[in-house]
Design a protein around this motif. Structure first.
Motif, PDB file in Angstrom:
ATOM      1  N   THR A 175      -1.736  -7.172  -3.303  1.00 13.22           N
ATOM      2  CA  THR A 175      -0.695  -6.855  -2.323  1.00 13.22           C
ATOM      3  C   THR A 175      -0.594  -5.353  -2.130  1.00 13.22           C
ATOM      4  O   THR A 175      -0.433  -4.593  -3.093  1.00 13.22           O
ATOM      5  N   MET A 176      -0.699  -4.944  -0.861  1.00 18.11           N
ATOM      6  CA  MET A 176      -0.513  -3.545  -0.497  1.00 18.11           C
ATOM      7  C   MET A 176       0.890  -3.386   0.077  1.00 18.11           C
ATOM      8  O   MET A 176       1.239  -4.030   1.071  1.00 18.11           O
ATOM      9  N   GLU A 177       1.689  -2.554  -0.588  1.00 19.93           N
ATOM     10  CA  GLU A 177       3.073  -2.330  -0.156  1.00 19.93           C
ATOM     11  C   GLU A 177       3.189  -0.978   0.529  1.00 19.93           C
ATOM     12  O   GLU A 177       2.606   0.007   0.067  1.00 19.93           O
ATOM     13  N   ASN A 178       3.936  -0.928   1.626  1.00 19.71           N
ATOM     14  CA  ASN A 178       4.216   0.331   2.313  1.00 19.71           C
ATOM     15  C   ASN A 178       5.728   0.534   2.317  1.00 19.71           C
ATOM     16  O   ASN A 178       6.455  -0.203   2.994  1.00 19.71           O
ATOM     17  N   TYR A 179       6.192   1.510   1.545  1.00 19.68           N
ATOM     18  CA  TYR A 179       7.616   1.779   1.362  1.00 19.68           C
ATOM     19  C   TYR A 179       7.938   3.070   2.103  1.00 19.68           C
ATOM     20  O   TYR A 179       7.571   4.160   1.663  1.00 19.68           O
ATOM     21  N   ASP A 180       8.615   2.958   3.255  1.00 21.06           N
ATOM     22  CA  ASP A 180       8.915   4.124   4.091  1.00 21.06           C
ATOM     23  C   ASP A 180      10.420   4.368   4.072  1.00 21.06           C
ATOM     24  O   ASP A 180      11.194   3.579   4.642  1.00 21.06           O
ATOM     25  N   ALA A 181      10.832   5.447   3.423  1.00 11.76           N
ATOM     26  CA  ALA A 181      12.259   5.734   3.247  1.00 11.76           C
ATOM     27  C   ALA A 181      12.571   7.173   3.620  1.00 11.76           C
ATOM     28  O   ALA A 181      11.670   7.972   3.892  1.00 11.76           O
ATOM     29  N   SER A 182      13.861   7.494   3.625  1.00 13.77           N
ATOM     30  CA  SER A 182      14.270   8.862   3.938  1.00 13.77           C
ATOM     31  C   SER A 182      13.755   9.853   2.908  1.00 13.77           C
ATOM     32  O   SER A 182      13.647  11.052   3.189  1.00 13.77           O
ATOM     33  N   SER A 183      13.403   9.364   1.725  1.00 11.85           N
ATOM     34  CA  SER A 183      12.868  10.217   0.665  1.00 11.85           C
ATOM     35  C   SER A 183      11.357  10.411   0.782  1.00 11.85           C
ATOM     36  O   SER A 183      10.767  11.175   0.031  1.00 11.85           O
ATOM     37  N   GLY A 184      10.719   9.691   1.714  1.00 10.81           N
ATOM     38  CA  GLY A 184       9.279   9.799   1.886  1.00 10.81           C
ATOM     39  C   GLY A 184       8.624   8.430   1.957  1.00 10.81           C
ATOM     40  O   GLY A 184       9.282   7.391   1.813  1.00 10.81           O
ATOM     41  N   SER A 185       7.327   8.417   2.181  1.00  8.59           N
ATOM     42  CA  SER A 185       6.573   7.172   2.305  1.00  8.59           C
ATOM     43  C   SER A 185       5.544   7.069   1.189  1.00  8.59           C
ATOM     44  O   SER A 185       4.777   8.013   0.961  1.00  8.59           O
ATOM     45  N   VAL A 186       5.537   5.922   0.485  1.00 12.87           N
ATOM     46  CA  VAL A 186       4.569   5.705  -0.597  1.00 12.87           C
ATOM     47  C   VAL A 186       3.959   4.313  -0.437  1.00 12.87           C
ATOM     48  O   VAL A 186       4.507   3.449   0.260  1.00 12.87           O
ATOM     49  N   LYS A 187       2.808   4.118  -1.106  1.00 14.57           N
ATOM     50  CA  LYS A 187       2.069   2.862  -0.943  1.00 14.57           C
ATOM     51  C   LYS A 187       1.633   2.289  -2.293  1.00 14.57           C
ATOM     52  O   LYS A 187       0.466   2.419  -2.683  1.00 14.57           O
ATOM     53  N   PRO A 188       2.556   1.635  -3.000  1.00 12.50           N
ATOM     54  CA  PRO A 188       2.188   0.992  -4.275  1.00 12.50           C
ATOM     55  C   PRO A 188       1.263  -0.206  -4.035  1.00 12.50           C
ATOM     56  O   PRO A 188       1.145  -0.719  -2.924  1.00 12.50           O
ATOM     57  N   LYS A 189       0.642  -0.657  -5.129  1.00 10.68           N
ATOM     58  CA  LYS A 189      -0.210  -1.848  -5.107  1.00 10.68           C
ATOM     59  C   LYS A 189       0.328  -2.848  -6.143  1.00 10.68           C
ATOM     60  O   LYS A 189       0.816  -2.450  -7.202  1.00 10.68           O
ATOM     61  N   ILE A 190       0.228  -4.141  -5.824  1.00  9.75           N
ATOM     62  CA  ILE A 190       0.697  -5.178  -6.737  1.00  9.75           C
ATOM     63  C   ILE A 190      -0.442  -6.173  -6.977  1.00  9.75           C
ATOM     64  O   ILE A 190      -1.030  -6.691  -6.023  1.00  9.75           O
ATOM     65  N   HIS A 191      -0.738  -6.427  -8.250  1.00 17.12           N
ATOM     66  CA  HIS A 191      -1.769  -7.386  -8.629  1.00 17.12           C
ATOM     67  C   HIS A 191      -1.085  -8.598  -9.270  1.00 17.12           C
ATOM     68  O   HIS A 191      -0.268  -8.455 -10.183  1.00 17.12           O
ATOM     69  N   SER A 192      -1.425  -9.803  -8.785  1.00 22.13           N
ATOM     70  CA  SER A 192      -0.847 -11.037  -9.330  1.00 22.13           C
ATOM     71  C   SER A 192      -1.976 -12.012  -9.655  1.00 22.13           C
ATOM     72  O   SER A 192      -2.854 -12.253  -8.814  1.00 22.13           O
ATOM     73  N   VAL A 193      -1.934 -12.569 -10.868  1.00 23.21           N
ATOM     74  CA  VAL A 193      -2.956 -13.528 -11.312  1.00 23.21           C
ATOM     75  C   VAL A 193      -2.259 -14.766 -11.848  1.00 23.21           C
ATOM     76  O   VAL A 193      -1.332 -14.658 -12.665  1.00 23.21           O
ATOM     77  N   GLY A 194      -2.704 -15.941 -11.401  1.00 21.56           N
ATOM     78  CA  GLY A 194      -2.086 -17.189 -11.856  1.00 21.56           C
ATOM     79  C   GLY A 194      -3.114 -18.217 -12.276  1.00 21.56           C
ATOM     80  O   GLY A 194      -4.199 -18.311 -11.693  1.00 21.56           O
ATOM     81  N   LEU A 195      -2.772 -19.006 -13.304  1.00 25.38           N
ATOM     82  CA  LEU A 195      -3.603 -20.103 -13.790  1.00 25.38           C
ATOM     83  C   LEU A 195      -2.739 -21.349 -13.966  1.00 25.38           C
ATOM     84  O   LEU A 195      -1.576 -21.256 -14.377  1.00 25.38           O
ATOM     85  N   MET A 196      -3.309 -22.525 -13.682  1.00 30.80           N
ATOM     86  CA  MET A 196      -2.558 -23.771 -13.806  1.00 30.80           C
ATOM     87  C   MET A 196      -3.476 -24.912 -14.199  1.00 30.80           C
ATOM     88  O   MET A 196      -4.630 -24.985 -13.750  1.00 30.80           O
ATOM     89  N   ALA A 197      -2.970 -25.805 -15.054  1.00 28.74           N
ATOM     90  CA  ALA A 197      -3.661 -27.050 -15.400  1.00 28.74           C
ATOM     91  C   ALA A 197      -2.660 -28.188 -15.240  1.00 28.74           C
ATOM     92  O   ALA A 197      -1.494 -28.064 -15.646  1.00 28.74           O
TER      93      ALA A 197
END
Length: 387
Positions: A309-331
């Motif tokens: 997941t690519m996040e774009n956070y644009d606020a009055s304090s500035g704009s930043v672009k964090p990344k989120i990694h998610s991994v799931g397993l199921m049986a």
């Protein structure tokens, strides 16, 4: 003699009446159904430490419902569905305490022209696109994209909605829904959505679009305050996905793009999304998911998912672009045709630039609270029964 003739006449009328009534009953139907999903969850960090808890409705939301139809002749029928969501652990109603919070609609269906329904219903992202994701198909809650930002895990429904769904046309189906604000300001908390899919053999391709104006505002609009995932000035979601089944294996890819203007809160964490004194202008998510499932036997499958997941956070304090990694397993193992046990695990990591807000902390949908760090792990063992 007259008595015998009168008796014969009454018997004839009774026979004719029985012939007229029986087909009407035979052509109407009502089905009662339900799912109970209950298990034990472990989260390694829920803000103040690890937590063990009993929780309901993860692989599927716990529910009971009724659906039915009446044949009106000529290929047309009246249809309805009422579906209640509830928490098995406590017995409480779900979806903001609604009696039929999952679905409540009535409509008309025609074999040639499609179906029109009115009431509280799913949007087109849920109807078409979600089935190409793991969370919207076989995995459920824990595998939802961050904060379920694209509603592929149906965090909310659309109230006051009119929906059209086409019949199957050589494997192609499409539809759309419009949800009224029920406000004198026509556009205040209204929503509209449309999508489609193509299925042929093991191939499934789907796409959808959803827009809502002022979601989470008030108690009578399309997405009410006690039902919204994000509270914002505008929500816009679109995406597409593909699944392909070959033999016992199914592989899938989905892309979704979510854009929130002037977001002020989130239904999962319930606190402001920006630091004190900071105004959040826009919040955007792009989710890239790959998923796969292998059916080892008719009773047992194993599935996996990875979401970038690519996040774009644009606020009055500035704009930043964090990344989120998610991994799931199921049986999942079926004890019978209606009862199964399953094990799930999900790992999430927030990396890259800091927003200086609660969004820097990892949060897996379904756990009690965000982590106190950028990582979080959740594990679930559960029993599910369908009737």
């Amino acid at each position: 003699m007259k008595k015998n003739r009168l008796t014969a006449t009454l018997a004839g009328f009774a026979a004719l009446a029985s012939l007229a009534v029986t087909p009407a009953f035979a052509q109407s139907s009502v089905t009662l159904y339900g799912v109970l999903d209950e298990g034990i969850d472990y989260t390694n960090n829920a803000g103040r430490g690890a937590v063990w808890e009993m929780a309901s409705g993860y692989a599927q939301g716990s529910r009971w419902g009724m659906k039915g139809s009446e044949d009106l002749g000529g290929g047309m029928k009246a249809v309805f569905q009422l579906e209640n969501g509830f928490d098995v652990s406590s017995g409480r109603l779900g979806q903001g305490g609604r009696m039929f919070g999952r679905q409540a609609y009535v409509g008309l269906s025609d074999d040639r022209f499609g179906t029109v329904t009115l009431g509280r219903q799913y949007d087109s992202v849920v109807d078409y696109l979600a089935q190409t994701t793991a969370n919207g198909n076989w995995a459920g809650y824990l595998f939802a994209h961050p904060y379920d930002n694209d509603n592929t895990d149906n965090s909310f429904r659309l109230g006051n909605s009119v929906k059209y769904a086409s019949p199957n046309i050589a494997g192609f189906q499409f539809g759309g829904v419009y949800s009224f604000s029920n406000d004198t300001n026509f556009a205040n908390n209204r929503a509209y959505s449309f999508g489609g899919q193509y299925a042929n053999g093991g191939l499934l391709i789907a796409a959808a679009y959803l827009q809502a104006d002022n979601p989470g505002v008030g108690a009578t609009g399309a997405i009410t305050a006690n039902d919204a995932s994000f509270i914002a000035g505008r929500m816009r979601v679109f995406g597409g996905g593909i699944n392909y089944t070959f033999g016992s294996a199914t592989a899938g890819f989905a892309y979704t793009n979510s854009n929130y203007q002037n977001p002020t809160g989130n239904g999962y964490i319930g606190i402001p999304l920006a630091a004190a004194g900071v105004t959040l202008n826009t919040l955007k998510y792009q989710n890239f998911e790959v998923n796969g499932k292998y059916q080892f036997t008719p009773a047992f499958f194993v599935g996996a998912q990875y979401v970038y997941t690519m996040e774009n956070y644009d606020a009055s304090s500035g704009s930043v672009k964090p990344k989120i990694h998610s991994v799931g397993l199921m049986a999942d193992y079926n004890i019978s045709k209606r009862t199964d046990v399953y094990v799930q695990g999900e790992y999430q990591k927030v990396a890259g630039s800091s927003t200086q807000s609660i969004l820097d902390d990892a949060f897996i949908p379904g756990v009690q609270a965000p982590s106190s760090t950028g990582t979080q792990v959740a594990v679930r063992v559960a029993l599910r029964h369908k009737f």
